[in-house]
Design an enzyme around this catalytic site. Structure first.
Site, PDB file in Angstrom:
ATOM      1  N   ASP A  72       0.888  -1.671  -0.053  1.00 58.04           N
ATOM      2  CA  ASP A  72       0.250  -0.200  -0.149  1.00 58.04           C
ATOM      3  C   ASP A  72       0.467   1.210  -0.145  1.00 58.04           C
ATOM      4  O   ASP A  72       2.021   1.098   0.334  1.00 58.04           O
ATOM      5  CB  ASP A  72      -0.814   0.139   1.076  1.00 58.04           C
ATOM      6  CG  ASP A  72      -0.200  -0.585   2.476  1.00 58.04           C
ATOM      7  OD1 ASP A  72       0.867  -0.328   2.004  1.00 58.04           O
ATOM      8  OD2 ASP A  72      -1.037  -0.864   3.570  1.00 58.04           O
ATOM      9  N   ASN A 139      -7.147  -2.532  14.105  1.00 62.62           N
ATOM     10  CA  ASN A 139      -9.000  -1.785  13.709  1.00 62.62           C
ATOM     11  C   ASN A 139      -8.703  -4.128  12.983  1.00 62.62           C
ATOM     12  O   ASN A 139      -9.941  -4.076  12.310  1.00 62.62           O
ATOM     13  CB  ASN A 139      -9.503  -1.308  12.554  1.00 62.62           C
ATOM     14  CG  ASN A 139      -8.714  -1.318  11.752  1.00 62.62           C
ATOM     15  OD1 ASN A 139      -7.893  -2.161  10.740  1.00 62.62           O
ATOM     16  ND2 ASN A 139      -9.365  -0.504  11.115  1.00 62.62           N
ATOM     17  N   HIS A 141      -7.781  -4.774   9.892  1.00 65.28           N
ATOM     18  CA  HIS A 141      -7.480  -3.891   8.116  1.00 65.28           C
ATOM     19  C   HIS A 141      -5.627  -4.618   7.805  1.00 65.28           C
ATOM     20  O   HIS A 141      -5.404  -5.137   8.861  1.00 65.28           O
ATOM     21  CB  HIS A 141      -6.787  -3.137   8.358  1.00 65.28           C
ATOM     22  CG  HIS A 141      -5.852  -1.579   8.546  1.00 65.28           C
ATOM     23  ND1 HIS A 141      -6.363  -0.656   8.782  1.00 65.28           N
ATOM     24  CD2 HIS A 141      -4.377  -2.521   9.077  1.00 65.28           C
ATOM     25  CE1 HIS A 141      -4.577  -0.177   8.956  1.00 65.28           C
ATOM     26  NE2 HIS A 141      -3.580  -0.885   9.132  1.00 65.28           N
ATOM     27  N   GLU A 146      -9.485  -1.328   4.700  1.00 65.19           N
ATOM     28  CA  GLU A 146     -10.318  -0.991   6.640  1.00 65.19           C
ATOM     29  C   GLU A 146     -11.599  -2.041   6.456  1.00 65.19           C
ATOM     30  O   GLU A 146     -12.087  -2.508   5.775  1.00 65.19           O
ATOM     31  CB  GLU A 146     -10.463   0.260   6.472  1.00 65.19           C
ATOM     32  CG  GLU A 146      -9.742   0.932   6.145  1.00 65.19           C
ATOM     33  CD  GLU A 146      -8.953   1.373   7.663  1.00 65.19           C
ATOM     34  OE1 GLU A 146      -8.665   0.580   7.941  1.00 65.19           O
ATOM     35  OE2 GLU A 146      -8.227   2.364   7.745  1.00 65.19           O
TER      36      GLU A 146
HETATM   37  C1  F6R Z   1       1.256  -0.651   6.022  1.00 62.48           C
HETATM   38  C2  F6R Z   1       0.299  -2.157   5.885  1.00 62.48           C
HETATM   39  C3  F6R Z   1      -0.549  -1.968   7.764  1.00 62.48           C
HETATM   40  C4  F6R Z   1       0.362  -2.532   8.794  1.00 62.48           C
HETATM   41  C5  F6R Z   1      -0.498  -2.211  10.167  1.00 62.48           C
HETATM   42  C6  F6R Z   1      -0.004  -2.411  10.779  1.00 62.48           C
HETATM   43  O1  F6R Z   1       2.023  -1.301   4.759  1.00 62.48           O
HETATM   44  O2  F6R Z   1      -0.505  -2.495   5.188  1.00 62.48           O
HETATM   45  O3  F6R Z   1      -1.421  -3.487   7.394  1.00 62.48           O
HETATM   46  O4  F6R Z   1       0.930  -3.473   8.828  1.00 62.48           O
HETATM   47  O5  F6R Z   1      -1.073  -0.479   9.621  1.00 62.48           O
HETATM   48  O6  F6R Z   1       1.278  -1.067  11.422  1.00 62.48           O
HETATM   49  P1  F6R Z   1       2.016  -1.360  12.774  1.00 62.48           P
HETATM   50  O7  F6R Z   1       2.828  -2.375  13.119  1.00 62.48           O
HETATM   51  O8  F6R Z   1       2.690   0.740  12.462  1.00 62.48           O
HETATM   52  O9  F6R Z   1       1.550  -1.265  13.963  1.00 62.48           O
END
Ligand code: F6R
Length: 248
Positions: A72, A139, A141, A146
């Site tokens: 992403d 959440n 994701h 989302e």
């Molecule tokens: C990042 C991504 C997100 C993160 C998730 C956890 O490329 O796709 O899904 O893996 O938001 O983020 P952290 O590791 O910062 O808690």
């Protein structure tokens, strides 16, 4: 241990999770130098990339022929912006090893949507991933898919939940700077990878972990539950979180 078709691996701590995942990534490239790695960003991944750099340097592993594609990117941030995921990858991984810039793909959040999604989907279609690395949002994701009433199968633009923007605020000066939209692989794109490895890091991920563990339900309101539909998933969990989730 196997639950709901997912292989849960419990580690001593996050550091051990990072070493284990770094080893898996390196092994994929050692087995096939042309392999394609699906990569992620965020706090859970910085240790993984630090370990991967260390071990690849120590063992002289080359990534020069490998391909990579990221999950992403924020919409509206130039690839050079200090909080773009493109910049994150450069900073934490690409510049430290011999990656070929022509073979790494991070979606470009500044292109027109048609071009952005077109080139993303084309790269995914022409580069089957040997492995996809995932973190998980508080959440639930994965990528930036989302919670929603249905899964979006392919690359698409999303409006980030307020919760996600607040979670990611720590990387920006203030909340107003956190982009409102992002481009992400769809759930179908994620599931297309031959193998998936998810790193769970942080107490805020307990609810997502429990949704993977507790029952067989696949629920688009907790997007990570889509992993129950894939046959080769490892979820790496540090012991303290595994205990809280009653996995041990
Ligand atoms: C990042 C991504 C997100 C993160 C998730 C956890 O490329 O796709 O899904 O893996 O938001 O983020 P952290 O590791 O910062 O808690």
């Amino acid at each position: 241990m196997l639950r709901n078709g997912i292989n849960f691996i419990v580690t001593k701590d996050h550091e051990e999770s990072c070493s284990l995942v770094a080893r898996s990534l390196a092994d994929v490239v050692l087995r096939d130098e042309n392999a394609c790695l699906g990569l992620a960003t965020g706090g859970s991944m910085t240790g993984v990339y630090a370990q991967l750099v260390l071990l690849s340097k120590a063992e002289g592993i080359s990534f020069g022929k490998a391909f990579t594609v990221n999950l992403d990117e924020y919409l509206g941030l130039e690839p050079t912006h200090s909080q773009s995921y493109h910049h994150y990858m450069e900073h934490h991984l690409f510049r430290h090893l011999d990656f070929d810039q022509g073979q790494v793909f991070v979606p470009n959040g500044t292109l027109s949507q048609k071009l952005m999604l077109g080139e993303f989907q084309e790269f995914l279609a022409s580069h089957p991933r040997d492995i996809q690395l995932l973190g998980v949002g508080s959440n639930g994701h994965i990528g930036f898919n989302e919670p929603a009433p249905f899964f979006s199968p392919r690359a698409h633009i999303v409006t980030l939940e307020e919760k996600t923007r607040q979670d990611n605020r720590r990387f920006f000066n203030d909340l107003a700077e956190v982009p409102i939209q992002a481009v992400t692989m769809g759930i179908g794109d994620i599931l297309d990878a031959e193998r998936i490895v998810m790193v769970i890091y942080g107490a805020s991920k307990l609810k997502a972990l429990k949704a993977l563990l507790d029952d067989e339900k696949v629920d688009p309101m907790i997007p990570c539950t889509a992993l129950k539909l894939h046959s080769k998933v490892d979820v790496i969990v540090p012991r303290d979180l595994a205990q809280q989730a009653e996995l041990l």
